[in-house]
Design a protein around this motif. Structure first.
Motif, PDB file in Angstrom:
ATOM      1  N   HIS A  77      -4.520  18.970   3.934  1.00 32.65           N
ATOM      2  CA  HIS A  77      -4.449  17.821   4.748  1.00 32.65           C
ATOM      3  C   HIS A  77      -4.296  17.911   5.952  1.00 32.65           C
ATOM      4  O   HIS A  77      -3.443  18.889   6.560  1.00 32.65           O
ATOM      5  N   GLY A  78      -4.843  17.146   6.868  1.00 28.35           N
ATOM      6  CA  GLY A  78      -4.696  17.083   8.445  1.00 28.35           C
ATOM      7  C   GLY A  78      -4.153  15.820   8.774  1.00 28.35           C
ATOM      8  O   GLY A  78      -3.761  15.117   7.864  1.00 28.35           O
ATOM      9  N   ASN A  79      -3.820  15.607  10.250  1.00 30.49           N
ATOM     10  CA  ASN A  79      -3.232  14.329  10.572  1.00 30.49           C
ATOM     11  C   ASN A  79      -4.319  13.252  10.611  1.00 30.49           C
ATOM     12  O   ASN A  79      -3.650  12.005  10.661  1.00 30.49           O
ATOM     13  N   ARG A  80      -5.437  13.324  10.314  1.00 32.35           N
ATOM     14  CA  ARG A  80      -6.644  12.247  10.414  1.00 32.35           C
ATOM     15  C   ARG A  80      -6.930  12.275   8.919  1.00 32.35           C
ATOM     16  O   ARG A  80      -7.472  11.018   8.620  1.00 32.35           O
ATOM     17  N   ARG A 133       3.133   9.817   5.357  1.00 29.36           N
ATOM     18  CA  ARG A 133       3.234  10.859   4.334  1.00 29.36           C
ATOM     19  C   ARG A 133       4.201  10.415   3.215  1.00 29.36           C
ATOM     20  O   ARG A 133       3.961  10.952   2.054  1.00 29.36           O
ATOM     21  N   SER A 134       4.990   9.099   3.365  1.00 32.64           N
ATOM     22  CA  SER A 134       5.901   8.679   2.465  1.00 32.64           C
ATOM     23  C   SER A 134       4.827   8.042   1.255  1.00 32.64           C
ATOM     24  O   SER A 134       4.063   7.435   1.483  1.00 32.64           O
ATOM     25  N   PRO A 135       5.284   8.228  -0.109  1.00 30.47           N
ATOM     26  CA  PRO A 135       4.552   7.620  -1.171  1.00 30.47           C
ATOM     27  C   PRO A 135       4.548   6.103  -1.081  1.00 30.47           C
ATOM     28  O   PRO A 135       3.603   5.469  -1.231  1.00 30.47           O
ATOM     29  N   ALA A 136       5.496   5.312  -0.492  1.00 27.70           N
ATOM     30  CA  ALA A 136       5.664   4.162  -0.351  1.00 27.70           C
ATOM     31  C   ALA A 136       4.642   3.441   0.474  1.00 27.70           C
ATOM     32  O   ALA A 136       3.785   2.650   0.287  1.00 27.70           O
ATOM     33  N   TRP A 137       4.551   4.459   1.850  1.00 22.93           N
ATOM     34  CA  TRP A 137       3.675   3.865   2.782  1.00 22.93           C
ATOM     35  C   TRP A 137       1.827   4.159   2.433  1.00 22.93           C
ATOM     36  O   TRP A 137       1.279   3.360   2.347  1.00 22.93           O
ATOM     37  N   ARG A 138       1.751   5.247   1.676  1.00 22.01           N
ATOM     38  CA  ARG A 138       0.453   5.737   1.063  1.00 22.01           C
ATOM     39  C   ARG A 138       0.089   4.380   0.041  1.00 22.01           C
ATOM     40  O   ARG A 138      -1.191   3.929   0.130  1.00 22.01           O
ATOM     41  N   GLN A 139       0.974   3.990  -1.003  1.00 21.31           N
ATOM     42  CA  GLN A 139       0.776   3.133  -1.722  1.00 21.31           C
ATOM     43  C   GLN A 139       0.501   1.810  -1.023  1.00 21.31           C
ATOM     44  O   GLN A 139      -0.784   1.191  -1.902  1.00 21.31           O
ATOM     45  N   ALA A 140       0.929   1.498  -0.322  1.00 17.86           N
ATOM     46  CA  ALA A 140       0.926  -0.064   0.449  1.00 17.86           C
ATOM     47  C   ALA A 140      -0.347  -0.018   1.339  1.00 17.86           C
ATOM     48  O   ALA A 140      -1.160  -0.846   1.258  1.00 17.86           O
ATOM     49  N   PHE A 141      -0.601   1.008   1.789  1.00 20.22           N
ATOM     50  CA  PHE A 141      -1.784   1.248   2.582  1.00 20.22           C
ATOM     51  C   PHE A 141      -3.270   1.266   1.827  1.00 20.22           C
ATOM     52  O   PHE A 141      -4.163   0.451   1.870  1.00 20.22           O
ATOM     53  N   LEU A 142      -3.112   2.019   0.519  1.00 18.56           N
ATOM     54  CA  LEU A 142      -4.184   2.091  -0.121  1.00 18.56           C
ATOM     55  C   LEU A 142      -4.673   0.635  -1.204  1.00 18.56           C
ATOM     56  O   LEU A 142      -5.796   0.700  -1.455  1.00 18.56           O
TER      57      LEU A 142
END
Length: 238
Positions: A77-80, A133-142
């Motif tokens: 993974h990269g930052n983009r 990178r947090s699971p919570a942010w990832r889940q909410a974004f997706l």
């Protein structure tokens, strides 16, 4: 057999130079290689594996052809493109590696990573990295609609570009002490990363022994990549 390591392609349909260079590299160079490692920022942005854009599909099909002919393929993974998932890797015929992975290259245990975690002087970015990178942010974004995710990603890219203009060069580069801590943690004396867009080979002393850090370059009219067979070498791709 040859192994290639690349990063920071920032592929998108509008980036015609880097896109053409990528497809030429895959056809003329990578097709003869044993393995290919992509160390982050393959895409300018990746908002989820459900993005079935035709351009993304073409890139994935190119990787799949490489894998189907026996090439070993791995992504970091990269930052983009930190939202690349197992679905993407499976479609390409490759695998996702941990953010920091040790492999053996040219007989040397070598730490592979994108490199953004080494830029520890950029505190604003490190806080942002921890958040996304947090699971919570990832889940909410997706969970958001694809169009909304693309709009958010475009806005984040604009803000990132603006913020970089006002930062001193050392802030956006690797912190030497942070690098040494990461290498010591993994018990290695060789490291390869991208992210900074400052390709070079750095020799230094680490724990009383000669160490080496190779920085990959970004892609435009040309790129700096690592070619590895009997030794690791930073080469120019045009």
């Amino acid at each position: 057999m040859t192994t290639y390591l690349i990063s920071d392609l920032h592929l998108c349909e509008e980036a015609t130079d880097s896109t053409a260079l990528f497809f030429r590299f895959m056809h003329e160079k990578a097709s003869k290689a044993q393995a290919l490692y992509v160390l982050g920022d393959l895409f300018e942005a990746w908002v989820g594996d459900d993005d079935d854009d035709a351009f993304n599909a073409k890139v994935m099909a190119t990787f799949r052809a490489f894998a189907d002919h026996g090439g070993k393929l791995a992504f970091v993974h990269g930052n983009r493109d930190f939202l690349l998932g197992e679905g993407f890797a499976d479609s390409c015929g490759g695998r996702l590696l941990a953010d920091e992975t040790v492999v053996e290259l040219a007989g040397q245990r070598t730490l592979l990573l994108h490199g953004d975690q080494l830029c520890s002087d950029d505190m604003d970015y490190q806080h942002f990295r921890e958040m996304v990178r947090s699971p919570a942010w990832r889940q909410a974004f997706l969970a958001k609609p694809l169009a909304e995710r693309k709009a958010i990603a475009a806005d984040l890219r604009r803000k990132s570009h603006d913020s970089q203009q006002n930062k001193a060069e050392y802030i956006t580069d690797v912190n030497p002490q942070t690098l040494e801590l990461h290498m010591a943690r993994h018990d290695v004396w060789h490291c390869i990363h991208g992210h900074t867009h400052r390709p070079a080979v750095h020799g230094f002393t680490l724990r009383g022994k000669a160490a080496e850090r190779i920085v990959l370059g970004d892609w435009h009219h040309s790129a700096k990549i690592v070619k590895c067979d009997v030794e690791m070498e930073l080469v120019t791709l045009v």
